[in-house]
Scaffold this motif. Structure first.
Motif, mmCIF file in Angstrom:
data_model
loop_
_atom_site.group_PDB
_atom_site.id
_atom_site.type_symbol
_atom_site.label_atom_id
_atom_site.label_comp_id
_atom_site.label_asym_id
_atom_site.label_seq_id
_atom_site.Cartn_x
_atom_site.Cartn_y
_atom_site.Cartn_z
ATOM 1 N N MET A 1 0.817 -1.198 0.000
ATOM 2 C CA MET A 1 0.000 0.000 0.000
ATOM 3 C C MET A 1 0.862 1.264 0.000
ATOM 4 S SD MET A 1 -3.262 0.895 0.189
ATOM 5 C CE MET A 1 -4.512 1.667 1.135
ATOM 6 N N ILE A 2 1.922 1.286 0.834
ATOM 7 C CA ILE A 2 2.797 2.461 0.870
ATOM 8 C C ILE A 2 3.412 2.694 -0.503
ATOM 9 C CG2 ILE A 2 4.934 3.427 1.812
ATOM 10 C CD1 ILE A 2 4.320 2.018 4.421
ATOM 11 N N ALA A 3 3.877 1.621 -1.138
ATOM 12 C CA ALA A 3 4.524 1.749 -2.447
ATOM 13 C C ALA A 3 3.560 2.323 -3.477
ATOM 14 C CB ALA A 3 5.055 0.402 -2.908
ATOM 15 N N GLN A 4 2.318 1.854 -3.496
ATOM 16 C CA GLN A 4 1.338 2.353 -4.466
ATOM 17 C C GLN A 4 1.012 3.823 -4.207
ATOM 18 O OE1 GLN A 4 -2.330 0.154 -4.673
ATOM 19 N NE2 GLN A 4 -3.289 1.650 -6.004
ATOM 20 N N ASN A 5 0.816 4.182 -2.933
ATOM 21 C CA ASN A 5 0.533 5.574 -2.591
ATOM 22 C C ASN A 5 1.700 6.479 -2.964
ATOM 23 O OD1 ASN A 5 -2.035 5.061 -1.497
ATOM 24 N ND2 ASN A 5 -1.162 4.555 0.483
ATOM 25 N N THR A 6 2.919 6.020 -2.703
ATOM 26 C CA THR A 6 4.114 6.788 -3.044
ATOM 27 C C THR A 6 4.223 6.963 -4.557
ATOM 28 O OG1 THR A 6 5.233 6.007 -1.048
ATOM 29 C CG2 THR A 6 6.628 6.885 -2.802
ATOM 30 N N ILE A 49 7.504 16.192 1.299
ATOM 31 C CA ILE A 49 8.702 15.863 2.057
ATOM 32 C C ILE A 49 9.004 14.386 1.865
ATOM 33 C CG2 ILE A 49 9.700 15.787 4.378
ATOM 34 C CD1 ILE A 49 7.507 17.945 5.091
ATOM 35 N N ARG A 50 10.266 14.081 1.601
ATOM 36 C CA ARG A 50 10.696 12.684 1.466
ATOM 37 C C ARG A 50 11.204 12.192 2.811
ATOM 38 N NH1 ARG A 50 11.025 11.223 -3.893
ATOM 39 N NH2 ARG A 50 11.054 12.951 -5.344
ATOM 40 N N LEU A 51 10.599 11.121 3.286
ATOM 41 C CA LEU A 51 11.004 10.483 4.538
ATOM 42 C C LEU A 51 11.730 9.184 4.190
ATOM 43 C CD1 LEU A 51 7.601 11.061 6.341
ATOM 44 C CD2 LEU A 51 9.703 12.367 6.677
ATOM 45 N N PRO A 52 12.412 8.557 5.142
ATOM 46 C CA PRO A 52 13.175 7.347 4.799
ATOM 47 C C PRO A 52 12.358 6.240 4.128
ATOM 48 C CG PRO A 52 13.789 8.126 6.971
ATOM 49 C CD PRO A 52 12.641 8.980 6.520
ATOM 50 N N GLN A 53 11.155 5.968 4.581
ATOM 51 C CA GLN A 53 10.377 4.861 4.034
ATOM 52 C C GLN A 53 9.134 5.297 3.259
ATOM 53 O OE1 GLN A 53 11.526 1.706 4.318
ATOM 54 N NE2 GLN A 53 13.277 2.563 5.382
ATOM 55 N N GLU A 54 8.852 6.585 3.236
ATOM 56 C CA GLU A 54 7.632 7.072 2.600
ATOM 57 C C GLU A 54 7.770 8.541 2.243
ATOM 58 O OE1 GLU A 54 4.285 7.100 5.364
ATOM 59 O OE2 GLU A 54 5.680 7.310 7.019
ATOM 60 N N MET A 55 6.674 9.118 1.765
ATOM 61 C CA MET A 55 6.631 10.548 1.454
ATOM 62 C C MET A 55 5.470 11.162 2.225
ATOM 63 S SD MET A 55 7.278 10.411 -2.655
ATOM 64 C CE MET A 55 7.456 12.173 -2.889
ATOM 65 N N ALA A 56 5.544 12.468 2.434
ATOM 66 C CA ALA A 56 4.477 13.168 3.145
ATOM 67 C C ALA A 56 4.147 14.453 2.411
ATOM 68 C CB ALA A 56 4.901 13.471 4.572
ATOM 69 N N LEU A 57 2.882 14.814 2.454
ATOM 70 C CA LEU A 57 2.408 16.047 1.854
ATOM 71 C C LEU A 57 1.982 16.956 3.010
ATOM 72 C CD1 LEU A 57 0.602 16.265 -1.387
ATOM 73 C CD2 LEU A 57 -0.425 17.504 0.480
ATOM 74 N N TYR A 58 2.555 18.140 3.059
ATOM 75 C CA TYR A 58 2.348 19.076 4.156
ATOM 76 C C TYR A 58 1.537 20.260 3.656
ATOM 77 C CZ TYR A 58 3.591 21.728 8.328
ATOM 78 O OH TYR A 58 3.554 22.425 9.494
ATOM 79 N N ASN A 77 0.105 6.272 5.833
ATOM 80 C CA ASN A 77 -1.091 6.345 6.668
ATOM 81 C C ASN A 77 -2.356 6.729 5.913
ATOM 82 O OD1 ASN A 77 0.658 5.860 8.760
ATOM 83 N ND2 ASN A 77 0.669 7.947 9.509
ATOM 84 N N HIS A 78 -2.213 7.249 4.713
ATOM 85 C CA HIS A 78 -3.352 7.751 3.951
ATOM 86 C C HIS A 78 -3.321 7.180 2.538
ATOM 87 C CE1 HIS A 78 -2.365 10.768 7.056
ATOM 88 N NE2 HIS A 78 -3.666 10.725 7.248
ATOM 89 N N GLN A 79 -4.473 7.197 1.891
ATOM 90 C CA GLN A 79 -4.560 6.693 0.522
ATOM 91 C C GLN A 79 -4.438 7.859 -0.456
ATOM 92 O OE1 GLN A 79 -8.208 4.688 -0.402
ATOM 93 N NE2 GLN A 79 -7.447 3.966 -2.365
ATOM 94 N N PHE A 80 -3.513 7.738 -1.416
ATOM 95 C CA PHE A 80 -3.276 8.751 -2.448
ATOM 96 C C PHE A 80 -3.711 8.182 -3.799
ATOM 97 C CE2 PHE A 80 -0.716 10.176 0.961
ATOM 98 C CZ PHE A 80 -0.333 11.485 0.732
ATOM 99 N N VAL A 81 -4.532 8.942 -4.526
ATOM 100 C CA VAL A 81 -4.999 8.507 -5.846
ATOM 101 C C VAL A 81 -4.999 9.712 -6.776
ATOM 102 C CG1 VAL A 81 -6.932 7.537 -7.150
ATOM 103 C CG2 VAL A 81 -6.499 6.741 -4.829
ATOM 104 N N ARG A 82 -4.354 9.560 -7.930
ATOM 105 C CA ARG A 82 -4.406 10.620 -8.947
ATOM 106 C C ARG A 82 -5.735 10.516 -9.665
ATOM 107 N NH1 ARG A 82 -1.054 12.136 -13.077
ATOM 108 N NH2 ARG A 82 -1.550 10.168 -14.015
#
Length: 103
Positions: A1-6, A49-58, A77-82
């Motif tokens: 899930m993290i990989a797909q969201n990223t 922001i790029r974190l070690p294992q994921e990305m974050a949108l601030y 922690n959240h689902q991202f979909v274009r």
């Protein structure tokens, strides 16, 4: 899930050329917020922001504690979909909130 969201977030960034030469990803966006008992549209500066294992949108607009909204949305922690080239949807299942980021 993290990989797909990223991947969804990275595709949104690359398709819209949001990464600056200095490597910072910072842009202005229109945000549609759909939360229980509340729907609103506003403009805000957004940083990725790029974190070690994921990305974050601030989202800077949510920095005000009185807004009562998360300011950071993480691909772990959240689902991202274009939705389209210029639109990105973020879902927060815990708060039943949906954000649509539009360029």
């Amino acid at each position: 899930m993290i990989a797909q969201n990223t991947q969804e977030l990275q595709k949104f960034i690359s398709d819209n050329n949001l990464k600056r030469e200095d490597g910072i990803i910072l842009f202005n966006a229109s945000i549609d917020l759909h939360a229980p008992k509340r729907a609103t549209t506003f403009n805000s500066e957004v940083q990725v922001i790029r974190l070690p294992q994921e990305m974050a949108l601030y989202i800077y607009e949510f920095c005000d504690p009185e807004k009562g909204q998360n300011e950071m949305y993480r691909t772990g922690n959240h689902q991202f979909v274009r939705l389209s080239q210029n639109k990105l949807e973020i879902r927060d299942e815990k708060t039943n909130t949906r954000l649509i980021i539009s360029l």
